[in-house]
Motif scaffolding. Structure first.
Motif, PDB file in Angstrom:
ATOM      1  N   HIS A  83       0.836  -1.201   0.000  1.00 24.31           N
ATOM      2  CA  HIS A  83       0.000   0.000   0.000  1.00 24.31           C
ATOM      3  C   HIS A  83       0.875   1.257   0.000  1.00 24.31           C
ATOM      4  N   TYR A  84       1.971   1.219   0.749  1.00 22.67           N
ATOM      5  CA  TYR A  84       2.889   2.364   0.777  1.00 22.67           C
ATOM      6  C   TYR A  84       3.486   2.601  -0.609  1.00 22.67           C
ATOM      7  N   LEU A  85       3.925   1.534  -1.261  1.00 23.31           N
ATOM      8  CA  LEU A  85       4.490   1.674  -2.605  1.00 23.31           C
ATOM      9  C   LEU A  85       3.454   2.206  -3.584  1.00 23.31           C
ATOM     10  N   GLU A  86       2.212   1.775  -3.414  1.00 25.38           N
ATOM     11  CA  GLU A  86       1.152   2.267  -4.295  1.00 25.38           C
ATOM     12  C   GLU A  86       0.857   3.745  -4.017  1.00 25.38           C
ATOM     13  N   ASP A  87       0.805   4.119  -2.748  1.00 33.24           N
ATOM     14  CA  ASP A  87       0.544   5.516  -2.399  1.00 33.24           C
ATOM     15  C   ASP A  87       1.648   6.444  -2.895  1.00 33.24           C
ATOM     16  N   GLN A  88       2.881   5.959  -2.896  1.00 35.85           N
ATOM     17  CA  GLN A  88       4.017   6.768  -3.342  1.00 35.85           C
ATOM     18  C   GLN A  88       4.172   6.776  -4.864  1.00 35.85           C
ATOM     19  N   GLY A  89       3.363   5.990  -5.568  1.00 30.61           N
ATOM     20  CA  GLY A  89       3.367   6.009  -7.020  1.00 30.61           C
ATOM     21  C   GLY A  89       4.399   5.094  -7.669  1.00 30.61           C
ATOM     22  N   PHE A  90       4.869   4.101  -6.939  1.00 31.18           N
ATOM     23  CA  PHE A  90       5.841   3.172  -7.510  1.00 31.18           C
ATOM     24  C   PHE A  90       5.167   1.994  -8.222  1.00 31.18           C
ATOM     25  N   ILE A  91       3.989   1.591  -7.725  1.00 36.07           N
ATOM     26  CA  ILE A  91       3.283   0.452  -8.326  1.00 36.07           C
ATOM     27  C   ILE A  91       1.813   0.799  -8.498  1.00 36.07           C
ATOM     28  N   VAL A  92       1.149   0.013  -9.349  1.00 39.93           N
ATOM     29  CA  VAL A  92      -0.307   0.013  -9.454  1.00 39.93           C
ATOM     30  C   VAL A  92      -0.739  -1.388  -9.075  1.00 39.93           C
ATOM     31  N   TRP A  93      -1.687  -1.473  -8.162  1.00 38.40           N
ATOM     32  CA  TRP A  93      -2.116  -2.762  -7.629  1.00 38.40           C
ATOM     33  C   TRP A  93      -3.639  -2.824  -7.636  1.00 38.40           C
ATOM     34  N   PRO A  94      -4.230  -3.210  -8.795  1.00 45.33           N
ATOM     35  CA  PRO A  94      -5.691  -3.170  -8.910  1.00 45.33           C
ATOM     36  C   PRO A  94      -6.421  -4.224  -8.070  1.00 45.33           C
ATOM     37  N   ASP A  95      -5.935  -5.456  -8.030  1.00 49.09           N
ATOM     38  CA  ASP A  95      -6.599  -6.527  -7.296  1.00 49.09           C
ATOM     39  C   ASP A  95      -5.821  -6.791  -6.016  1.00 49.09           C
ATOM     40  N   LYS A  96      -6.348  -6.296  -4.903  1.00 47.11           N
ATOM     41  CA  LYS A  96      -5.630  -6.381  -3.623  1.00 47.11           C
ATOM     42  C   LYS A  96      -5.578  -7.788  -3.036  1.00 47.11           C
ATOM     43  N   SER A  97      -6.309  -8.729  -3.601  1.00 49.53           N
ATOM     44  CA  SER A  97      -6.307 -10.085  -3.049  1.00 49.53           C
ATOM     45  C   SER A  97      -5.163 -10.937  -3.590  1.00 49.53           C
ATOM     46  N   THR A  98      -4.509 -10.488  -4.645  1.00 53.25           N
ATOM     47  CA  THR A  98      -3.419 -11.253  -5.240  1.00 53.25           C
ATOM     48  C   THR A  98      -2.317 -10.293  -5.699  1.00 53.25           C
ATOM     49  N   THR A  99      -1.136 -10.826  -5.882  1.00 57.53           N
ATOM     50  CA  THR A  99      -0.020  -9.983  -6.332  1.00 57.53           C
ATOM     51  C   THR A  99       0.174 -10.050  -7.840  1.00 57.53           C
ATOM     52  N   GLU A 100      -0.600 -10.863  -8.534  1.00 55.92           N
ATOM     53  CA  GLU A 100      -0.384 -11.066  -9.968  1.00 55.92           C
ATOM     54  C   GLU A 100      -0.646  -9.827 -10.808  1.00 55.92           C
ATOM     55  N   GLY A 101      -1.498  -8.919 -10.354  1.00 57.21           N
ATOM     56  CA  GLY A 101      -1.821  -7.753 -11.154  1.00 57.21           C
ATOM     57  C   GLY A 101      -0.943  -6.541 -10.887  1.00 57.21           C
ATOM     58  N   ILE A 102       0.092  -6.693 -10.071  1.00 55.58           N
ATOM     59  CA  ILE A 102       0.940  -5.551  -9.735  1.00 55.58           C
ATOM     60  C   ILE A 102       1.728  -5.101 -10.956  1.00 55.58           C
ATOM     61  N   LEU A 103       1.650  -3.815 -11.243  1.00 61.75           N
ATOM     62  CA  LEU A 103       2.427  -3.214 -12.324  1.00 61.75           C
ATOM     63  C   LEU A 103       3.376  -2.193 -11.722  1.00 61.75           C
ATOM     64  N   ILE A 104       4.618  -2.234 -12.131  1.00 62.95           N
ATOM     65  CA  ILE A 104       5.608  -1.304 -11.623  1.00 62.95           C
ATOM     66  C   ILE A 104       5.606  -0.073 -12.514  1.00 62.95           C
ATOM     67  N   ILE A 105       5.348   1.081 -11.923  1.00 61.42           N
ATOM     68  CA  ILE A 105       5.273   2.328 -12.672  1.00 61.42           C
ATOM     69  C   ILE A 105       6.659   2.953 -12.784  1.00 61.42           C
ATOM     70  N   LYS A 106       7.334   3.053 -11.667  1.00 62.02           N
ATOM     71  CA  LYS A 106       8.674   3.643 -11.697  1.00 62.02           C
ATOM     72  C   LYS A 106       9.559   2.925 -10.695  1.00 62.02           C
ATOM     73  N   THR A 107      10.825   2.908 -11.007  1.00 59.07           N
ATOM     74  CA  THR A 107      11.801   2.357 -10.075  1.00 59.07           C
ATOM     75  C   THR A 107      12.363   3.515  -9.278  1.00 59.07           C
ATOM     76  N   GLU A 108      12.858   3.216  -8.115  1.00 58.96           N
ATOM     77  CA  GLU A 108      13.371   4.295  -7.287  1.00 58.96           C
ATOM     78  C   GLU A 108      14.640   4.886  -7.896  1.00 58.96           C
ATOM     79  N   VAL A 109      14.820   6.135  -7.684  1.00 57.09           N
ATOM     80  CA  VAL A 109      16.018   6.808  -8.166  1.00 57.09           C
ATOM     81  C   VAL A 109      17.063   6.674  -7.072  1.00 57.09           C
TER      82      VAL A 109
END
Length: 90
Positions: A47-73
């Motif tokens: 949830h922290y990574l999603e709030d900070q804009g690093f990932i998009v996580w549409p289905d909270k019941s599984t990790t399969e839908g996680i998309l990485i938006i940006k990598t940390e600098v």
């Protein structure tokens, strides 16, 4: 800059998908094993990574839908100074 547990979690999510793992995200059990954290802590980290804009996580019941938006600098370390001062300035 991300806190250490979240940075570790992000690094795992970035590096895990590969031809060996059939380009999929690790499930919660695998994440627990790789991070040493329990599922509630993983959920907080995701949830922290999603709030900070690093990932998009549409289905909270599984990790399969996680998309990485940006990598940390990563912050670069300062350039190394030349060691000649030690030998020339007594």
């Amino acid at each position: 800059m991300l806190p250490d547990p979240e940075r570790k979690l992000l690094r795992i999510l970035i590096n895990y998908p590969s031809p060996v793992h059939k380009s999929r995200m690790p499930d919660f059990r695998r994440l627990e094993m790789m991070t040493g954290r329990r599922r509630p802590d993983l959920l907080i980290g995701l949830h922290y990574l999603e709030d900070q804009g690093f990932i998009v996580w549409p289905d909270k019941s599984t990790t399969e839908g996680i998309l990485i938006i940006k990598t940390e600098v990563l912050e670069k370390s300062p350039p190394k100074r030349n060691n000649i001062e030690y030998w020339t300035k007594y």
